[in-house]
Design a protein around this motif. Structure first.
Motif, PDB file in Angstrom:
ATOM      1  N   GLU A 278       0.821  -1.207   0.000  1.00  0.00           N
ATOM      2  CA  GLU A 278       0.000   0.000   0.000  1.00  0.00           C
ATOM      3  C   GLU A 278       0.855   1.257   0.000  1.00  0.00           C
ATOM      4  OE1 GLU A 278      -3.867  -0.759   2.696  1.00  0.00           O
ATOM      5  OE2 GLU A 278      -2.017  -1.555   3.510  1.00  0.00           O
ATOM      6  N   SER A 279       0.197   2.366  -0.225  1.00  0.00           N
ATOM      7  CA  SER A 279       0.883   3.656  -0.208  1.00  0.00           C
ATOM      8  C   SER A 279       1.550   3.870   1.154  1.00  0.00           C
ATOM      9  CB  SER A 279      -0.159   4.750  -0.455  1.00  0.00           C
ATOM     10  OG  SER A 279       0.486   5.953  -0.673  1.00  0.00           O
ATOM     11  N   GLY A 280       2.789   4.342   1.125  1.00  0.00           N
ATOM     12  CA  GLY A 280       3.495   4.638   2.372  1.00  0.00           C
ATOM     13  C   GLY A 280       4.224   3.447   2.964  1.00  0.00           C
ATOM     14  N   SER A 281       4.264   2.303   2.259  1.00  0.00           N
ATOM     15  CA  SER A 281       4.886   1.110   2.846  1.00  0.00           C
ATOM     16  C   SER A 281       6.406   1.111   2.700  1.00  0.00           C
ATOM     17  CB  SER A 281       4.279  -0.159   2.238  1.00  0.00           C
ATOM     18  OG  SER A 281       4.366  -0.139   0.835  1.00  0.00           O
ATOM     19  N   GLY A 282       6.965   2.091   2.002  1.00  0.00           N
ATOM     20  CA  GLY A 282       8.423   2.188   1.926  1.00  0.00           C
ATOM     21  C   GLY A 282       9.017   1.668   0.633  1.00  0.00           C
ATOM     22  N   LYS A 283       8.176   1.474  -0.361  1.00  0.00           N
ATOM     23  CA  LYS A 283       8.662   0.921  -1.633  1.00  0.00           C
ATOM     24  C   LYS A 283       9.637   1.888  -2.304  1.00  0.00           C
ATOM     25  CE  LYS A 283       4.451   0.651  -3.405  1.00  0.00           C
ATOM     26  NZ  LYS A 283       3.674   1.314  -2.337  1.00  0.00           N
ATOM     27  N   THR A 284       9.197   3.141  -2.451  1.00  0.00           N
ATOM     28  CA  THR A 284      10.040   4.127  -3.139  1.00  0.00           C
ATOM     29  C   THR A 284      11.261   4.484  -2.306  1.00  0.00           C
ATOM     30  OG1 THR A 284       8.148   5.058  -4.300  1.00  0.00           O
ATOM     31  CG2 THR A 284      10.065   6.483  -4.060  1.00  0.00           C
ATOM     32  N   VAL A 285      11.026   4.779  -1.047  1.00  0.00           N
ATOM     33  CA  VAL A 285      12.128   5.204  -0.182  1.00  0.00           C
ATOM     34  C   VAL A 285      13.222   4.133  -0.130  1.00  0.00           C
ATOM     35  CG1 VAL A 285      12.680   5.557   2.263  1.00  0.00           C
ATOM     36  CG2 VAL A 285      10.820   6.842   1.209  1.00  0.00           C
ATOM     37  N   GLY A 286      12.808   2.882  -0.078  1.00  0.00           N
ATOM     38  CA  GLY A 286      13.796   1.796  -0.046  1.00  0.00           C
ATOM     39  C   GLY A 286      14.705   1.844  -1.260  1.00  0.00           C
TER      40      GLY A 286
HETATM   41  N1  ATP Z   1      10.312  13.379   2.405  1.00  0.00           N
HETATM   42  C1  ATP Z   1       9.822  12.666   3.421  1.00  0.00           C
HETATM   43  N2  ATP Z   1       9.814  13.154   4.677  1.00  0.00           N
HETATM   44  C2  ATP Z   1       9.356  12.442   5.717  1.00  0.00           C
HETATM   45  N3  ATP Z   1       8.865  11.201   5.605  1.00  0.00           N
HETATM   46  C3  ATP Z   1       8.830  10.649   4.395  1.00  0.00           C
HETATM   47  C4  ATP Z   1       9.304  11.350   3.234  1.00  0.00           C
HETATM   48  N4  ATP Z   1       9.143  10.535   2.163  1.00  0.00           N
HETATM   49  C5  ATP Z   1       8.604   9.391   2.637  1.00  0.00           C
HETATM   50  N5  ATP Z   1       8.420   9.466   3.970  1.00  0.00           N
HETATM   51  C6  ATP Z   1       7.896   8.397   4.833  1.00  0.00           C
HETATM   52  O1  ATP Z   1       8.344   7.176   4.331  1.00  0.00           O
HETATM   53  C7  ATP Z   1       7.255   6.260   4.196  1.00  0.00           C
HETATM   54  C8  ATP Z   1       7.472   5.446   2.948  1.00  0.00           C
HETATM   55  O2  ATP Z   1       7.304   6.300   1.817  1.00  0.00           O
HETATM   56  P1  ATP Z   1       7.400   5.752   0.339  1.00  0.00           P
HETATM   57  O3  ATP Z   1       7.388   6.945  -0.542  1.00  0.00           O
HETATM   58  O4  ATP Z   1       8.549   4.830   0.217  1.00  0.00           O
HETATM   59  O5  ATP Z   1       6.055   4.940   0.185  1.00  0.00           O
HETATM   60  P2  ATP Z   1       5.569   4.091  -1.056  1.00  0.00           P
HETATM   61  O6  ATP Z   1       5.409   2.685  -0.588  1.00  0.00           O
HETATM   62  O7  ATP Z   1       6.447   4.338  -2.218  1.00  0.00           O
HETATM   63  O8  ATP Z   1       4.108   4.686  -1.289  1.00  0.00           O
HETATM   64  P3  ATP Z   1       3.340   5.076  -2.657  1.00  0.00           P
HETATM   65  O9  ATP Z   1       2.663   3.810  -3.111  1.00  0.00           O
HETATM   66  O10 ATP Z   1       2.350   6.094  -2.209  1.00  0.00           O
HETATM   67  O11 ATP Z   1       4.324   5.624  -3.626  1.00  0.00           O
HETATM   68  C9  ATP Z   1       6.005   7.113   4.146  1.00  0.00           C
HETATM   69  O12 ATP Z   1       4.961   6.465   4.820  1.00  0.00           O
HETATM   70  C10 ATP Z   1       6.392   8.365   4.875  1.00  0.00           C
HETATM   71  O13 ATP Z   1       6.010   8.240   6.243  1.00  0.00           O
END
Ligand code: ATP
Ligand code: MG
Length: 360
Positions: A69-77
């Motif tokens: 789901e959104s926010g699970s850390g896929k992109t950040v990882g």
């Molecule tokens: N610039 C930021 N500052 C603070 N927290 C952040 C930032 N970017 C991401 N996060 C945190 O890191 C978590 C993971 O974000 P990420 O973008 O990896 O989610 P995602 O799985 O890629 O979601 P999506 O499907 O919406 O793209 C988020 O829930 C948010 O709490």
């Protein structure tokens, strides 16, 4: 992450949380091996635990989808592996060995070299990655001239070849187009062409089809499948949509609250999901033969607040089959069979639990 498990723990049962599956390759070495990755963000309210000890590996030419789901850390990882985190984010632990070097410990110059040459990334919205005031040809040839040392004429010829490769008709003429003169699908093809211009051994695609309509989405998926076969590059495909990944990748990693909850070959994940979260994700997928008038079931409850690191299983508050130990102790990824791993302590009971739920 293709191929069979070759490590000694393949048949040993429960794996430690920091165990990575050894993805097989010709010489047995993975292309990329991520171990126990931890990423935090600073915020006024304290640290945000975005990625909490994730391990996976990918064989040369292998393919993996990261879903959740959104926010699970896929992109950040993925951004953390490429040194692309925003200023407030930092890698707090782990390693990511790519072709023998730890990406997390490269100098900025070494990292630029990896990003420009070995690992390419394609994002969701090509309009934010393409420069609107420069022609597509200029943007494609710039990198070829700088990184490859090609002359202007050679770079233009190569750029046209790349546009042809990604299925843009009349590529020589289209080199003079500006991004706004192309459709959304064509712009995404241009982004893929730019990614391919450095002959990457790994292509990371982050929701590359989300902004596109379904038909174009299918075409881009087909394109990446073809390129993968023709060019032999490895692929990590990030998506929140499990229905996109069948037929595209070999393996799926399911993320939740910055953790890996299940990992399996695609067919095994669909046929035999061994984590309640994956079961929920699959149930919420639309099916072609399903009724169209009913609302899709979604997983009840909200994802956890990442300002506090969950002590037990992060899915426990939403899990229909939660038991007390789940709330206390974080389950490790256990080998279900072969390359299939689950971080649910009740994975062996799930068939029975589902059957009980189904009976009136
Ligand atoms: N610039 C930021 N500052 C603070 N927290 C952040 C930032 N970017 C991401 N996060 C945190 O890191 C978590 C993971 O974000 P990420 O973008 O990896 O989610 P995602 O799985 O890629 O979601 P999506 O499907 O919406 O793209 C988020 O829930 C948010 O709490
Ligand atoms: Mg994302």
């Amino acid at each position: 992450m293709t191929g069979s498990r070759s490590g000694p723990d393949a048949t040993r049962g429960p794996a430690r949380p920091d165990d990575s599956p050894p993805a097989a390759s010709d010489d047995g070495r993975p292309l990329l091996e991520v171990r126990d990755l931890v990423v935090r963000f600073d915020s006024d309210a304290g640290p945000i635990h975005a990625v909490n000890g994730v391990s996976w590996s990918l064989a040369p030419g292998g393919s993996m989808a990261v879903v959740g789901e959104s926010g699970s850390g896929k992109t950040v990882g993925m951004l953390s592996l490429l040194g692309l985190l925003p200023n407030t984010g930092r890698v707090e632990g782990g390693e990511a060995v790519f072709e023998g070097r730890d990406l997390l410990r490269l100098s900025p110059a070494e990292m630029r070299e990896v990003r420009g040459g070995k690992i390419a990334m394609v994002f969701q919205d090509p309009m934010t990655s393409l420069n609107p005031v420069l022609s597509v040809g200029y943007q494609l040839t710039e990198g070829l001239r700088r990184h490859r040392g090609l002359s202007r004429r050679q770079a233009r010829a190569r750029a046209a070849e790349l546009l042809d490769l990604v299925g843009i008709p009349d590529p020589h003429a289209r080199l003079d187009d500006y991004p706004h003169e192309m459709s959304g699908g064509q712009r995404q093809r241009v982004m893929i062409a730019m990614a391919l211009s450095c002959d990457p051994s790994l292509l990371v695609a982050d929701e590359p089809t989300t902004a596109l309509d379904v038909t174009i989405q299918a075409q881009i998926v087909e394109l990446v499948k073809r390129l993968r076969t023709e060019l032999g590059m490895a692929i990590v495909w990030i998506t929140h949509d499990l229905s996109v990944v069948a037929g595209l990748v070999d393996r799926v990693a399911v993320m939740y609250a910055g953790m890996l909850l299940e990992e399996a070959p695609v067919t095994a994940l669909y046929a035999h999901p061994r984590h309640p979260y994956t079961i929920g994700l699959l149930r919420s997928m639309p099916t072609l033969d399903g009724p169209t008038h009913t609302r899709l079931p979604s997983i009840e409850g909200a994802p956890p607040d990442l300002r506090t690191r969950p002590t037990g299983c992060p899915f426990a508050p939403r899990c229909p089959w939660v038991v007390d130990p789940c709330r206390v102790e974080r389950p490790s990824l256990e080998v279900v069979s072969g390359e299939h791993r689950s971080a649910c302590r009740r994975w062996r009971e799930l068939d029975a639990l589902e059957a009980m739920e189904a009976s009136p």
